[in-house]
Design a protein around this motif. Sequence first.
Motif, mmCIF file in Angstrom:
data_model
loop_
_atom_site.group_PDB
_atom_site.id
_atom_site.type_symbol
_atom_site.label_atom_id
_atom_site.label_comp_id
_atom_site.label_asym_id
_atom_site.label_seq_id
_atom_site.Cartn_x
_atom_site.Cartn_y
_atom_site.Cartn_z
ATOM 1 N N THR A 1 -32.083 -47.455 1.583
ATOM 2 C CA THR A 1 -33.417 -48.412 1.115
ATOM 3 C C THR A 1 -32.673 -49.778 0.840
ATOM 4 O OG1 THR A 1 -33.204 -48.456 -1.087
ATOM 5 C CG2 THR A 1 -34.809 -46.400 -0.361
ATOM 6 N N THR A 2 -31.862 -50.425 0.882
ATOM 7 C CA THR A 2 -31.529 -51.350 0.611
ATOM 8 C C THR A 2 -29.941 -51.562 1.547
ATOM 9 O OG1 THR A 2 -29.917 -51.343 -1.330
ATOM 10 C CG2 THR A 2 -32.078 -51.974 -1.536
ATOM 11 N N ASN B 1 -35.982 -53.701 6.234
ATOM 12 C CA ASN B 1 -37.826 -52.508 6.491
ATOM 13 C C ASN B 1 -37.637 -52.536 8.242
ATOM 14 O OD1 ASN B 1 -38.291 -51.870 4.664
ATOM 15 N ND2 ASN B 1 -39.162 -52.995 3.089
ATOM 16 N N GLU C 1 -36.607 -41.050 7.192
ATOM 17 C CA GLU C 1 -35.960 -41.054 5.933
ATOM 18 C C GLU C 1 -34.626 -40.747 6.400
ATOM 19 O OE1 GLU C 1 -35.601 -40.434 1.486
ATOM 20 O OE2 GLU C 1 -37.811 -41.099 1.618
ATOM 21 N N LYS D 1 -35.901 -51.030 10.189
ATOM 22 C CA LYS D 1 -36.445 -49.231 10.589
ATOM 23 C C LYS D 1 -37.206 -49.234 11.339
ATOM 24 C CE LYS D 1 -35.354 -46.990 6.503
ATOM 25 N NZ LYS D 1 -35.491 -47.191 4.941
ATOM 26 N N GLN E 1 -34.447 -56.817 1.760
ATOM 27 C CA GLN E 1 -35.709 -55.847 1.481
ATOM 28 C C GLN E 1 -36.177 -56.019 3.080
ATOM 29 O OE1 GLN E 1 -35.479 -52.698 -0.027
ATOM 30 N NE2 GLN E 1 -36.595 -51.955 1.640
#
Length: 131
Positions: free
Chosen positions: A50-51, A34, A44, A37, A30
């Motif tokens: 998210t993973t 992150n 989003e 991003k 994760q």
Amino acid sequence: DKILTHTRLPQGWSSSVFFATKATEVTFDQSTLNKFKMEKNLTEKEFPYTTYSEFLNSFVDDLAVFSPKDGKNAIKLHLLCISADLFALKLHGWLIHLNKCTFLTPEFVFLGLYWNTSEQTYHPLNNRLKL
């Protein structure tokens, strides 16, 4: 007075698969996603994942990236998924051989299966089948 460490896993060593799997888990965790991003300043909407497991399948050192083919930004999204994978590999010191990579192709071989994403099918390679 030195500590020696392995920089590569020995092929054929029974514990290699365990350590490779653990290394893959650390690489595609994760916090790595992150960081990707944040560095790319992605919203989003631009990158909805998210993973890594939402777009990446892996087994030991084999990786396959999947993303939806429909939508107006499907190619851009897929390229971002590939970029996220390459970011993680670079961040964690993995080496890749581009001659073993295939990008943006609807047909490929992954883990001994022939995949056809246009027809949404997969099957074992004929040379692996025995009667």
